[in-house]
Enzyme design. Structure first.
Site, PDB file in Angstrom:
ATOM      1  N   ASP A   1       4.411   1.959  -1.863  1.00 40.15           N
ATOM      2  CA  ASP A   1       4.603   2.108  -0.641  1.00 40.15           C
ATOM      3  C   ASP A   1       3.438   2.138   0.285  1.00 40.15           C
ATOM      4  O   ASP A   1       2.475   2.582  -0.251  1.00 40.15           O
ATOM      5  CB  ASP A   1       5.656   3.374  -0.351  1.00 40.15           C
ATOM      6  CG  ASP A   1       6.865   3.174  -0.782  1.00 40.15           C
ATOM      7  OD1 ASP A   1       7.502   2.277  -1.149  1.00 40.15           O
ATOM      8  OD2 ASP A   1       7.552   4.359  -1.198  1.00 40.15           O
TER       9      ASP A   1
ATOM     10  N   ASP B   1       1.329   8.830  -0.552  1.00 38.80           N
ATOM     11  CA  ASP B   1       1.911   8.727  -1.934  1.00 38.80           C
ATOM     12  C   ASP B   1       1.495   7.194  -2.659  1.00 38.80           C
ATOM     13  O   ASP B   1       1.155   7.214  -3.663  1.00 38.80           O
ATOM     14  CB  ASP B   1       3.238   8.986  -2.056  1.00 38.80           C
ATOM     15  CG  ASP B   1       3.517  10.693  -2.177  1.00 38.80           C
ATOM     16  OD1 ASP B   1       2.810  11.171  -2.050  1.00 38.80           O
ATOM     17  OD2 ASP B   1       4.724  10.815  -1.883  1.00 38.80           O
TER      18      ASP B   1
END
Ligand code: 0RA
Length: 651
Positions: free
Chosen positions: A513, A517
């Site tokens: 993504d 994270d």
């Protein structure tokens, strides 16, 4: 130097034809001379020119070299050496300067006294740079006079001419790479800076400066850095280990010459578990090691083992130590100068000359013996560290064997989560390592299953920077990656046991993504590759997928955008520049795209862009990973603030 009139006209013409044929060959097959015509080859031109000035400095005639990147991406390199001779060259019938600039491999021939050791990987000389430049100018300051000659694609525009007086000595080379040869002409400041920093450590006492006229700082001056190292390799080792806790107060250092091979080594131990040995031959980073590194390892193992034996600790602890136990937490730089280096290996960065092994092992043995004798307290700390490494290694082997046994019991097949591809030719195949099961699901549906495999990663990837080796074999995600790739890591005997010939895909694509994270997971995977499968990166097999950041929509028309500029352009095209007339969707996670969208934007070879992960400078990459993933928090925070994302490891 003799007079040109001694040569008859025919000889002169014959010479010129040879010259032109030589330069024509360079222009026809540039990659044969400079490696490639991409960003790497483009920068190689600078290294080639700087190397000549470094040679002049190593010969003791110059201690300052200035590199400037100009507004138009041309580059100049100025040194304060003796200046390239401009007198007539008897054999060629023209100025020595012109010969150096236009005849392949002519560079060193004039000066037999100078010990030529630098010289790029390909050692092709400045005439290649000239042949590949649309504009090229040489300026010489010598004996109070200033001379110049200009060229284009290697051909002189006029004979060497005197243009005035001067009160210093030296050479200035300025070149502008030919846009019909190089698809991209943009020089990267960091790439040049990293190489000059490395050069300053490898050649202590030489002041190297870099000025970038394309970038003006807030105070109105151009971007500028100076690289100078008084301590040479000792400072290099300290630079590499700046984020790691040291076991000994100062790195060991030794400079010597054996069998005509100059050897310089510095080493230290830190509290980490990784080994970090950088090796250089004639200032070139030998990523794949070779005979000098073997000599280093042999001496390290032998000398430390014999010392530990003498102290009786090994017998008392009843642990069988092996070669790599001596290298846990080791950071070292080895630099040798070899007159005729033989480069071998996949990327031609492995030294083959057998005589170098004993030269290096002799020097390293002497250095270590002196150190151990004079520093009993530190010697004991190192031996204790080795013992601990041996015990951990035995634990790691048990863990690894257990995993392998389990694999055999369960059929030893591919991981259950892997959606493999149909084709089995590794060269044709790619694997996507995808963050999260939901994106993994979309990728599985969207892919072309003939050549694309998908491995969803869900659990946490282990931070290998902080973990002991045995824990790596217990981590499910790492196990899955290894089984899917078909390779084995760990060690066998004294060598890393990566069996790259079993690799099942030649493109390993990390797809995460576009959030914090995601970048963390990507860095964890890259750290693992860098520490345990560096060859994969060296061979150019590792990529980062680039999902789009936005979808701009109006009615039935839509455009994907990867940059802010593209977003504005799409709003212009679809909505006439009015933001409120279009809908802009910002993609935060891969999961927000349906399988077709994921295929179209990120996986379809026709449309996608993949970022290839490269290691320009092993020292910088190491520093980066140790900072991002290591223990020392303050430098990391500072570093992340400065560098926003992790950049720089990749191009
Ligand atoms: C050969 C002889 C001499 C100088 C050089 C080479 C030389 C080459 C380069 C390339 C970049 N900078 C350089 N500086 C010097 C001079 C010999 C003499 O003066 O006796």
């Amino acid at each position: 130097m003799s007079d040109a009139s001694l040569l008859n006209q025919e000889d002169y013409s014959a010479n010129n034809i040879q010259v032109l044929e030589g330069l024509e060959a360079v222009r026809k097959r540039p990659a044969m001379y400079i490696g490639d015509i991409g960003v790497k080859g483009l920068h190689h031109l600078i290294w080639e020119v700087v190397d000549n000035s470094i040679d002049e400095a190593l010969a003791g005639h110059c201690d300052r070299i200035e590199v400037t990147i100009h507004e138009d991406n041309s580059v100049s390199v100025r040194d304060y050496g003796r200046g390239i001779p401009v007198g007539m060259h008897a054999k060629e019938g023209k100025s020595a300067l012109e010969v150096v600039m236009t005849v392949l491999h002519a560079g060193g021939k004039f000066d037999k006294d100078t010990y030529k050791v630098s010289g790029g990987l390909h050692g092709v000389g400045v005439s290649c740079v000239n042949a590949l430049s649309i504009e090229f100018r040489a300026e010489v300051h010598r004996e109070g006079k200033m001379y110049e000659q200009e060229y284009s694609i290697g051909k002189p525009l006029y004979p060497v001419r005197e243009i005035g007086t001067t009160d210093y000595r030296g050479t200035v080379i300025k070149f502008k790479p030919d846009g019909t040869i190089f698809p991209t002409l943009e020089y990267k400041y960091e790439t040049v800076a990293n190489r000059l920093r490395e050069m300053s450590f490898l050649n202590r006492g030489i002041r190297l400066t870099l000025t970038d006229l394309r970038e003006i700082e807030d105070d109105g001056t151009p971007k500028h850095n100076e690289f100078f190292s008084e301590g040479g390799l000792v400072e290099f080792v300290q630079y590499i280990d700046q984020t790691r806790e040291q076991l000994i107060p100062l790195p060991m250092y030794m400079e010597g010459e054996k069998d005509g091979v100059p050897v310089e080594v510095s080493l230290t131990y830190n509290t980490s578990y990784s080994e970090n040995v950088l090796s250089f031959v004639n200032n070139i980073n030998t990523h794949e090691g070779g005979t000098h590194v073997s000599g280093f390892r042999m001496a390290l193992t032998r000398t430390l083992k014999s010392y530990a034996d003498k102290t009786g600790i090994l017998a008392k602890e009843k642990v069988e130590v092996s070669g790599d136990d001596f290298r846990e937490g080791l950071t070292a730089v080895i630099s040798v100068k070899v007159q005729e280096p033989q480069f071998e290996g996949q990327t031609k960065t492995k030294l083959g000359n057998s005589e170098v092994t004993s030269a290096v092992s002799g020097c390293v043995q002497e250095m270590l013996e002196n150190f151990l004798e004079e520093n009993p307290k530190e010697a004991r700390i190192i031996v204790d560290k080795v013992l601990l490494a041996a015990k951990a290694r035995i634990a790691a082997r048990k863990a690894r064997e257990m995993v392998q046994r389990k694999n055999v019991l369960t059929g030893g097949g591919l991981p259950g989560k892997l959606a493999d591809c149909a084709n089995s030719d590794p060269e044709q195949c790619e694997i996507y390592l995808v963050e999260g099961d939901s994106a993994g699901g979309s990728a599985k549906q969207g892919r072309d299953r003939s050549f694309q495999a998908i491995l969803p990663l869900r659990g946490k990837i282990l931070n290998v920077e902080k973990a002991q080796e045995y824990r790596i074999y217990e981590n499910d995600e790492i196990k899955n990656i290894l089984t899917a790739l078909g390779v084995r890591i760990g060690r066998e005997g004294d060598e890393r046991a990566l069996n790259i010939e079993k690799l099942r895909y030649h493109k390993v694509i990390i797809m995460t993504d576009a959030d914090i994270d995601g970048s963390h997971i990507r860095t964890l995977i890259l750290t693992f590759f860098f520490r345990f499968m560096k060859e994969l990166i060296d061979l150019g097999y590792v990529y980062i997928a680039q999902p789009p950041f936005y979808l701009v929509k109006k009615g039935t028309k839509s455009e994907y955008c990867w940059t802010e500029d593209q977003r504005l352009a799409a709003i212009q095209r679809l909505g006439g520049g009015r933001e409120d007339s279009v809908s802009v969707q910002r993609y935060k996670g891969l999961g927000e795209m349906n399988p077709e969208q994921l295929w179209e934007t990120t996986m379809n070879p026709e449309n996608r862009t993949l970022k290839q992960v490269t290691i320009e400078s092993a020292a910088e990459a190491d520093l980066l990973f140790s900072m991002l993933m290591g223990d020392e928090v303050p430098p990391r925070r500072d570093f992340i603030e400065k560098n926003a994302k992790y950049a720089k490891v990749d191009v």
